[in-house]
Design an enzyme around this catalytic site. Structure first.
Site, PDB file in Angstrom:
ATOM      1  N   GLY A 251      30.805  24.121  29.867  1.00  0.00           N
ATOM      2  CA  GLY A 251      29.613  23.449  30.392  1.00  0.00           C
ATOM      3  C   GLY A 251      29.035  24.203  31.591  1.00  0.00           C
ATOM      4  N   ASP A 252      29.903  24.669  32.473  1.00  0.00           N
ATOM      5  CA  ASP A 252      29.450  25.407  33.655  1.00  0.00           C
ATOM      6  C   ASP A 252      28.798  26.729  33.233  1.00  0.00           C
ATOM      7  OD1 ASP A 252      30.795  23.347  34.947  1.00  0.00           O
ATOM      8  OD2 ASP A 252      32.658  24.498  34.985  1.00  0.00           O
TER       9      ASP A 252
END
Ligand SMILES: Nc1ncnc2c1ncn2[C@@H]1O[C@H](COP(=O)(O)OP(=O)(O)OP(=O)(O)O)[C@@H](O)[C@H]1O
Ligand SMILES: [Mg+2]
Length: 309
Positions: A251-252
């Site tokens: 996600g990052d």
């Protein structure tokens, strides 16, 4: 300049043990330390992609010194506020005989009111903030209003703000009118307060968030890619099927890919493709390792984009 903000970073200490024996002492076969934190991982991937950026956040004590020293060694630029408490250390135990992994998450140090204000003052004066990513949880005792406040200051300074957090922090941060939010499906469900069934309900929930103030909503859905609901366009961008090693930091990495696109002046649709490519590139790497530039570049032309009704 591009900034990432991690208010509750951590040293991650990973241990490898043959077999955990309770009520007994256990021999550690190997151990590894890693400077962790969601915004910090965004900074790492941006750096990998060649995008100049700076990581902001709180660090303190010996663990804080170690965290900053490690980032320095990795070539990640940072500008932290020093606190009187000690940066937390999370512990990950890998049992080699079974493959089981057990994680112990520390809650993090208390941030004093004056330290909070030092962060606010930093945010008010950092040099030319063009794009800002705010990621992760809040340290204990810090009111989620901090996110609203930071977003308002940056927006007032003309920055584009991307918020990636969960629960109350996301709910309150939304009131600061971030340009982009990136909930995964579970975070979206928590924010909406109900289970979402099927694409239609997910799209409807994302549209409702746009009306609440986030200009662009990115709903990340693991192997299914990312659904983008923006003012004039909405797409689903899907990655090809890959052999997944580990999804930590996916996600990052997606946030970093999106920022990479924005920083190059690409349209939202291209930034979306970069987000999916960076997220998926990270899943190809084992453990905490994040995306490689080669994998990212190779994946970009393989991301399928479909407009949605
Ligand atoms: N199993 C997978 N196969 C292919 N790509 C994946 C997979 N899991 C994640 N990704 C890629 O990474 C992106 C972000 O992943 P995900 O939706 O899991 O984010 P997240 O839940 O916010 O992750 P994080 O735990 O890092 O916060 C996806 O949109 C996709 O591009
Ligand atoms: Mg996430």
């Amino acid at each position: 300049m591009i900034y990432t903000i991690t208010l509750n970073p951590a040293m991650d200490r990973t241990l490898w043990i043959e077999k955990i024996r309770t009520d007994d002492s256990n021999r550690i076969k190997r151990e590894q330390r890693y400077a962790g934190g969601k915004g910090i991982d965004v900074s790492r991937v941006l750096t990998t992609l060649g995008t100049v950026n700076k990581a902001l956040g709180f660090v303190g004590g010996f663990a804080g010194e170690e965290l900053e020293g490690r980032l320095l060694n990795e070539g990640i630029a940072c500008d932290f506020v020093r606190i009187s408490g000690e940066t937390r250390t999370n512990i990950v135990v890998n049992e080699t005989s079974t493959g089981h992994q057990t994680v112990f998450n520390a809650k993090g140090p208390e941030i004093k009111p004056y330290e909070l204000m030092q962060m606010i003052h930093k945010v008010e004066k950092v040099e030319s903030p063009e794009i800002v990513a705010i990621s992760g949880s809040l340290p204990p005792g810090v009111n989620p209003e901090i996110y609203r406040k930071v977003i308002e200051i940056f927006r007032g300074r003309g920055s584009k703000v991307i918020l990636d957090t969960d629960g109350d922090a996301l709910k309150t941060g939304l009131n600061g009118l971030p340009d982009v939010i990136k909930p995964n499906i579970h975070e979206l469900e928590r924010l909406t307060g109900r289970k979402l069934h099927g694409r239609e309900e997910t799209v409807a929930a994302a549209k409702a968030l746009r009306r609440q103030g986030a200009d662009t909503v990115l709903v990340s859905m693991g192997a299914e890619g990312i659904l983008m609901i923006a003012e004039k366009e909405q797409y689903l961008a899907s990655p090809p099927k890959v052999r997944v090693e580990n999804t930590i930091g996916a996600g990052d990495s997606a946030i970093a890919g999106f920022i990479y696109g924005l920083s190059r002046g690409e349209p939202l649709r291209t930034a979306l493709v970069y987000a999916v490519a960076a997220g998926t590139a990270t899943t190809l790497k084992p453990g905490t390792a994040l995306c490689r530039r080669e994998d990212f570049l190779r994946l970009v032309p393989k991301i399928a984009v479909t407009p949605i009704e």
